[in-house]
Structures are given as structure tokens and as C-alpha cells.
Enzyme design. Structure first.
Site, PDB file in Angstrom:
ATOM      1  CG  HIS A   1       2.331  -0.066   4.355  1.00 34.96           C
ATOM      2  ND1 HIS A   1       2.122  -1.005   5.342  1.00 34.96           N
ATOM      3  CD2 HIS A   1       1.169   0.628   4.238  1.00 34.96           C
ATOM      4  CE1 HIS A   1       0.881  -0.889   5.812  1.00 34.96           C
ATOM      5  NE2 HIS A   1       0.289   0.097   5.158  1.00 34.96           N
TER       6      HIS A   1
ATOM      7  CE1 TYR B   1      -4.340   5.888   8.456  1.00 41.23           C
ATOM      8  CE2 TYR B   1      -6.140   6.879   7.200  1.00 41.23           C
ATOM      9  CZ  TYR B   1      -4.876   6.961   7.760  1.00 41.23           C
ATOM     10  OH  TYR B   1      -4.151   8.133   7.627  1.00 41.23           O
TER      11      TYR B   1
ATOM     12  CG  ASP C   1      -2.079  -0.933   1.132  1.00 39.28           C
ATOM     13  OD1 ASP C   1      -2.100  -1.739   0.197  1.00 39.28           O
ATOM     14  OD2 ASP C   1      -2.962  -0.872   2.008  1.00 39.28           O
TER      15      ASP C   1
END
Length: 281
Positions: free
Chosen positions: A248, A195, A103
Site C-alpha cells: 500500500h 479488501y 493499493d
């Protein structure tokens, strides 16, 4: 013979004709008991091609409608079903399949190293990109696509989606999809809420743009920078058929994420896992 009488043979012929017409009508009613009118193209109103299937955004809401008189309207595929929760795992992918996802990128400091590691092992992954960094790093989007990775939508500026209005959500998702489509030639088919904060508006707007929601089952928590060994341990402990791993490649110092991938990826392959991506027709 009186004028209002007819021969018996003619009466029999008419009765037979009336009976056949009645049988035909019954068959039609049985095939379509609701008596739904059918359009010339064959689809009843309200089906995937009917107007009731169109959403308030008219398919891809971030596109402008063609002006009147500018030729035949473009065909807009029906939106996927509106989910009430995101996909979290991929049990249909096979007993040995797992998905790696990244992400917040792309980031020219870390994304290239992650792409290089995946390329070394011949593995494809999912990259949920944010519009702001994606707009300035289109070469990395092309590299993702060229290597067979799935490029998904992670909003434009990584906001808390439930705090936004419908127009704001549409703008966050729409602008990012526009960058992806203009860069790669096709719009994204998957999106992930920042989130993991989803709401009904995001499901509806995402579906109207032709995207499916994807969550995860294994959170590496690499964004907290707990140490490379800890990230590796979390991923390996969470490994399971159909698991989706969250990591990430941007949003801060992701050197631990890069180092961890180099360690757990060969370990997962050695354990017999097939690292793959979901497919949508």
C-alpha cells in the site's frame, strides 16, 4: 413432339444445373449449419460486434451515449469475458517474472518515495488508485504513467463491494475510471476490489467497463504496520515465478511500506527476478 415434352439434350442440361445448385447449397449449410444470418459487416448477431455482446451499461457504463443526430456512433470495443474469479498470478509472464502492486493511493506523503525507488531500479509496478485521492493528486497519476506503471481502478471510496447495489458499484468504478481517463487519456484496463471482496456484480460491471480483475498471491500486510523487517521477510518468502505482491502507498502511515520496498526490491533483483507488469492489447 407433344407440347409438354422437351428434347433429351435440354432435359440433361437442366438436370446438371439443378445438381450444381444442390451441391452449392449443401456447402453453404456445412459452413454455417445453424443458418445464422450475417450482418452486412460480416459478423453474425451475438458475436463480439453484435448487440448481444453489449452489456446493460452499453460498453463503458459511465459514459453518456451520443445524442441522436450528432454524427456516427463511436465504436465500442467488446468487453472482455466476464470472470468468475480474479487473476491472482501471472504464470504466462515468464519463470523469472513477478509483479509489485500498490493499493489505496495516491498519497503525496508516500507515493513519490515509492515511485522514486522504482525509478532507481528501472522497475514498473501496478498502482490501484482510489478515485477520491486520485482526483486531488492527478500529477501523481501522470508520474505513474510517465514511468510506465499500470494505473488500475480500486473504486472511488474503498467500500465493501458486496454490500453495494449494482448502481452503487457502477458509480464507484465508473467515477474512478473517469478520473483516470481524463487525466491520462486512456481508461484503466485492470481493477481490484477493496479488501479483495469480489462478487458477481463487480465482475460483470468491471467487464462492461473494459477492465480485468486482478488480485494477489503475496500479501505483505504492510497496512498493519508490523515493522519494516517483517514486511521485507513476507515479500521475500512469497517470491515466486508469476507472484503478485500486495502493498500500500496510502490509507494511513505507510513509512514502513516505503522503507521495506527499498530493502526487498534490490534483493529480488539480485535473486534474478524480473519485476514487470501484465500487458493487455
Amino acid at each position: 413432339m407433344k407440347n409438354d415434352q422437351m428434347p433429351a439434350g435440354r432435359r440433361t442440361f437442366l438436370r446438371l444445373g439443378l445438381t450444381l445448385a444442390t451441391v452449392a447449397a449443401v456447402r453453404v449449410a456445412a459452413a454455417d449449419p445453424a443458418g445464422t444470418p450475417v450482418r452486412p459487416g460480416g459478423e453474425p448477431p451475438g458475436t463480439a460486434a453484435g448487440p448481444q455482446a453489449r452489456t446493460e451499461t452499453g460498453g463503458r457504463g459511465y459514459r453518456l451515449r451520443p445524442m441522436t443526430g450528432q454524427g456516427a456512433p463511436r465504436f465500442v470495443p467488446a468487453a472482455p469475458p466476464v470472470r468468475t474469479r480474479p487473476f491472482e498470478a501471472l504464470p504466462e509472464a515468464g519463470r523469472d517474472a513477478m509483479v509489485l502492486s500498490f493499493d489505496d493511493g495516491p498519497d503525496p506523503r508516500y507515493t513519490p518515495d515509492i515511485l522514486a525507488t522504482l525509478r532507481t531500479y528501472g522497475v514498473r509496478a501496478m498502482f490501484f488508485v482510489c478515485g477520491e485521492p486520485a482526483a486531488g493528486n492527478r500529477d501523481l497519476l501522470r508520474e505513474m504513467a510517465d514511468d510506465g506503471h499500470v494505473v488500475g481502478n480500486h473504486s472511488w471510496s474503498h467500500p465493501m463491494i458486496p454490500a453495494l447495489s449494482r448502481p452503487a458499484i457502477r458509480d464507484e468504478l465508473g467515477r474512478t475510471s473517469e478520473v483516470i481517463e481524463r487525466t491520462l487519456g486512456t481508461p484503466p484496463l485492470w481493477y481490484r476490489a477493496p479488501y479483495g471482496a469480489w462478487n458477481r456484480n463487480s465482475f460483470e460491471i468491471g467487464a462492461a467497463m473494459g477492465m480485468e480483475p486482478m488480485a494477489w498471491t503475496v500479501d505483505s500486510l504492510d497496512w498493519k504496520r508490523p515493522g519494516t523487517a517483517t514486511v521485507v521477510r513476507r515479500v521475500e518468502r512469497g517470491a515466486a515465478p508469476g507472484a503478485v505482491v500486495l502493498s500500500h502507498d496510502a490509507g494511513g502511515d505507510r513509512s514502513q511500506s516505503v522503507a521495506a520496498l527499498r530493502r526487498y526490491l534490490p534483493a529480488l533483483i539480485e535473486d534474478g527476478y524480473r519485476l514487470t507488469v501484465p500487458h493487455r492489447s
